[in-house]
Design an enzyme around this catalytic site. Structure first.
Site, PDB file in Angstrom:
ATOM      1  N   ASN A   1      11.383  30.520 -11.041  1.00 16.32           N
ATOM      2  CA  ASN A   1      11.293  30.851  -9.616  1.00 16.32           C
ATOM      3  C   ASN A   1      11.352  32.368  -9.484  1.00 16.32           C
ATOM      4  O   ASN A   1      12.410  32.961  -9.672  1.00 16.32           O
ATOM      5  CB  ASN A   1      12.461  30.183  -8.872  1.00 16.32           C
ATOM      6  CG  ASN A   1      12.520  30.591  -7.409  1.00 16.32           C
ATOM      7  OD1 ASN A   1      11.599  31.232  -6.893  1.00 16.32           O
ATOM      8  ND2 ASN A   1      13.606  30.232  -6.744  1.00 16.32           N
ATOM      9  N   TRP A   2      10.226  32.953  -9.185  1.00 21.14           N
ATOM     10  CA  TRP A   2      10.156  34.417  -9.128  1.00 21.14           C
ATOM     11  C   TRP A   2      10.736  34.988  -7.835  1.00 21.14           C
ATOM     12  O   TRP A   2      10.870  36.195  -7.695  1.00 21.14           O
ATOM     13  CB  TRP A   2       8.696  34.863  -9.292  1.00 21.14           C
ATOM     14  CG  TRP A   2       8.251  34.913 -10.738  1.00 21.14           C
ATOM     15  CD1 TRP A   2       8.751  34.183 -11.790  1.00 21.14           C
ATOM     16  CD2 TRP A   2       7.236  35.759 -11.290  1.00 21.14           C
ATOM     17  NE1 TRP A   2       8.107  34.503 -12.945  1.00 21.14           N
ATOM     18  CE2 TRP A   2       7.168  35.468 -12.673  1.00 21.14           C
ATOM     19  CE3 TRP A   2       6.364  36.705 -10.760  1.00 21.14           C
ATOM     20  CZ2 TRP A   2       6.265  36.114 -13.525  1.00 21.14           C
ATOM     21  CZ3 TRP A   2       5.462  37.344 -11.610  1.00 21.14           C
ATOM     22  CH2 TRP A   2       5.416  37.055 -12.975  1.00 21.14           C
ATOM     23  N   LYS A   3      11.039  34.112  -6.871  1.00 18.96           N
ATOM     24  CA  LYS A   3      11.585  34.573  -5.583  1.00 18.96           C
ATOM     25  C   LYS A   3      10.684  35.680  -5.016  1.00 18.96           C
ATOM     26  O   LYS A   3       9.477  35.631  -5.207  1.00 18.96           O
ATOM     27  CB  LYS A   3      13.046  35.005  -5.755  1.00 18.96           C
ATOM     28  CG  LYS A   3      13.877  33.908  -6.437  1.00 18.96           C
ATOM     29  CD  LYS A   3      15.339  34.143  -6.443  1.00 18.96           C
ATOM     30  CE  LYS A   3      16.041  32.967  -7.132  1.00 18.96           C
ATOM     31  NZ  LYS A   3      17.494  33.072  -7.121  1.00 18.96           N
TER      32      LYS A   3
ATOM     33  N   HIS B   1      15.612  25.410  -1.342  1.00 13.38           N
ATOM     34  CA  HIS B   1      16.377  26.351  -2.168  1.00 13.38           C
ATOM     35  C   HIS B   1      17.554  26.887  -1.352  1.00 13.38           C
ATOM     36  O   HIS B   1      17.442  27.085  -0.146  1.00 13.38           O
ATOM     37  CB  HIS B   1      15.472  27.506  -2.621  1.00 13.38           C
ATOM     38  CG  HIS B   1      16.120  28.344  -3.683  1.00 13.38           C
ATOM     39  ND1 HIS B   1      17.053  29.307  -3.376  1.00 13.38           N
ATOM     40  CD2 HIS B   1      16.008  28.339  -5.033  1.00 13.38           C
ATOM     41  CE1 HIS B   1      17.475  29.864  -4.517  1.00 13.38           C
ATOM     42  NE2 HIS B   1      16.849  29.294  -5.529  1.00 13.38           N
TER      43      HIS B   1
ATOM     44  N   GLU C   1      18.743  29.713  -1.024  1.00 14.62           N
ATOM     45  CA  GLU C   1      18.481  30.949  -0.279  1.00 14.62           C
ATOM     46  C   GLU C   1      17.805  30.653   1.049  1.00 14.62           C
ATOM     47  O   GLU C   1      18.012  31.369   2.038  1.00 14.62           O
ATOM     48  CB  GLU C   1      17.653  31.911  -1.153  1.00 14.62           C
ATOM     49  CG  GLU C   1      18.524  32.557  -2.223  1.00 14.62           C
ATOM     50  CD  GLU C   1      17.826  32.902  -3.519  1.00 14.62           C
ATOM     51  OE1 GLU C   1      16.589  33.017  -3.536  1.00 14.62           O
ATOM     52  OE2 GLU C   1      18.544  33.048  -4.531  1.00 14.62           O
TER      53      GLU C   1
ATOM     54  N   GLU D   1      21.486  23.439  -8.353  1.00 21.41           N
ATOM     55  CA  GLU D   1      21.782  24.864  -8.460  1.00 21.41           C
ATOM     56  C   GLU D   1      23.069  25.170  -7.693  1.00 21.41           C
ATOM     57  O   GLU D   1      23.042  25.307  -6.466  1.00 21.41           O
ATOM     58  CB  GLU D   1      20.647  25.701  -7.868  1.00 21.41           C
ATOM     59  CG  GLU D   1      19.301  25.472  -8.539  1.00 21.41           C
ATOM     60  CD  GLU D   1      18.365  26.647  -8.346  1.00 21.41           C
ATOM     61  OE1 GLU D   1      17.889  27.164  -9.362  1.00 21.41           O
ATOM     62  OE2 GLU D   1      18.117  27.070  -7.201  1.00 21.41           O
TER      63      GLU D   1
ATOM     64  N   GLY E   1      22.288  34.043  -9.649  1.00 29.00           N
ATOM     65  CA  GLY E   1      22.230  35.502  -9.698  1.00 29.00           C
ATOM     66  C   GLY E   1      23.566  36.184  -9.971  1.00 29.00           C
ATOM     67  O   GLY E   1      23.698  37.396  -9.805  1.00 29.00           O
TER      68      GLY E   1
ATOM     69  N   SER F   1      21.807  31.273 -13.197  1.00 27.32           N
ATOM     70  CA  SER F   1      22.158  32.167 -14.307  1.00 27.32           C
ATOM     71  C   SER F   1      21.819  31.597 -15.682  1.00 27.32           C
ATOM     72  O   SER F   1      22.533  31.833 -16.657  1.00 27.32           O
ATOM     73  CB  SER F   1      23.644  32.551 -14.243  1.00 27.32           C
ATOM     74  OG  SER F   1      23.916  33.285 -13.060  1.00 27.32           O
TER      75      SER F   1
ATOM     76  N   GLY G   1      16.169  35.053 -12.248  1.00 29.42           N
ATOM     77  CA  GLY G   1      16.012  36.389 -12.820  1.00 29.42           C
ATOM     78  C   GLY G   1      15.380  36.418 -14.204  1.00 29.42           C
ATOM     79  O   GLY G   1      14.492  37.239 -14.471  1.00 29.42           O
TER      80      GLY G   1
HETATM   81  P1  13P Z   1      19.111  32.979 -11.315  1.00 28.39           P
HETATM   82  O1  13P Z   1      18.557  32.352 -12.575  1.00 28.39           O
HETATM   83  O2  13P Z   1      18.646  34.382 -11.092  1.00 28.39           O
HETATM   84  O3  13P Z   1      20.585  32.794 -11.229  1.00 28.39           O
HETATM   85  O4  13P Z   1      18.470  32.147 -10.080  1.00 28.39           O
HETATM   86  C1  13P Z   1      18.505  30.767 -10.096  1.00 28.39           C
HETATM   87  C2  13P Z   1      17.677  30.269  -8.980  1.00 28.39           C
HETATM   88  O5  13P Z   1      18.011  30.423  -7.817  1.00 28.39           O
HETATM   89  C3  13P Z   1      16.406  29.600  -9.318  1.00 28.39           C
HETATM   90  O6  13P Z   1      15.872  28.956  -8.214  1.00 28.39           O
END
Ligand code: 13P
Length: 252
Positions: free
Chosen positions: A13-15, A99, A101, A169, A175, A214, A236
């Site tokens: 997931n590149w966000k 998600h 976020e 998650e 993150g 993470s 990330g």
């Molecule tokens: P990280 O791997 O950066 O913790 O993010 C996880 C995530 O939110 C994937 O959707």
């Protein structure tokens, strides 16, 4: 690693990261995917601006492309939004919905997430539905209650192993560099599998449940080795092809 009843999936997931020049990282993922063919499925979820170009780059390879969110409607007066049909038209095979976020920053509810998952199915996309507890919910012992409520509220009827992927998650692990213990991951994933089985019957055995939060090459082996963990949703570490492939290589 023991053979899974389900084909593993490692998804990036590149966000809100990535420009046209990031195609070079994707090309490296495609180059590395050949050695993993048949062992693990790879998907990259770039920002919507890159879906078309990325779908062209992966064409004919083992790598799939998905979107990060969609509107519940197919089209209409929804400025700034993107429909599941548009993602499919751009070459996406899947879409992430719910998600944390988006649940947090955009106040998305389980009802909205469920509508988005249905929209994904309407467009022929796999819905990757995210669930997970916040830090205070974990600390106060409410993790399984939260997961149960999110599963009941966010998932439509009619799931199959092809149209649904769950991503567990924990919000506090995203993150932060923090991860749950293997025992905590096993408890959460076991609970999710039970709840899916109660809801969908035997079909639940075919639904993949990913861990996210993470995940890195250094912890992937332990996390992916936990029962009922069918792969990873990586944030990330998915932005660099070598780290992403380092995680996927656990299944080699
Ligand atoms: P990280 O791997 O950066 O913790 O993010 C996880 C995530 O939110 C994937 O959707």
């Amino acid at each position: 690693m023991a053979a899974l009843p389900r084909r593993a999936l490692v998804a990036g997931n590149w966000k809100m990261n990535g420009l046209k020049r990031s195609t070079t990282e994707l090309e490296k993922v495609v180059a590395g995917a050949g050695a993993l063919a048949g062992k693990v499925e790879l998907m990259i979820f770039p920002p919507a601006t890159l879906v078309t170009a990325f779908a062209a780059t992966v064409h004919g390879s083992e790598v799939g492309i998905g979107g990060q969110d969609c509107h519940a409607e197919a089209s209409g007066a929804f400025t700034g939004d993107i429909s599941a049909e548009m993602l499919a038209d751009a070459g996406a095979k899947a879409v992430i919905v719910g998600h944390s976020e988006r649940r947090t920053l955009h106040k998305e509810t389980d009802v909205e997430v469920r509508a988005k998952a249905l929209a994904a199915w309407r467009a022929g996309l796999t819905a990757v539905v995210c669930i997970g507890e916040a830090k205070d919910e974990r600390v106060s012992g409410k993790t399984l209650d939260v997961l149960g409520r999110q599963i009941d509220g966010s998932l439509p009827d009619g799931a199959t192993g092809a149209n649904l992927v769950i991503a567990y998650e924990p919000v506090w692990a995203i993150g932060t560099g923090l991860t749950p213990t293997a025992a905590d991951v096993a408890e959460a994933h076991g609970f999710i599998r039970e709840r899916l089985t109660a809801r969908y019957g035997d079909v639940a055995q075919a639904v993949r449940v990913l861990y996210g939060g993470s995940v890195k090459p250094s912890n992937a082996k332990e996390l992916m080795g936990v029962a009922n963990v069918d792969g990873a949703l990586v944030g990330g570490a998915s932005l660099k092809a070598d780290e992403f492939l380092g995680i996927a290589n656990v299944y080699r």
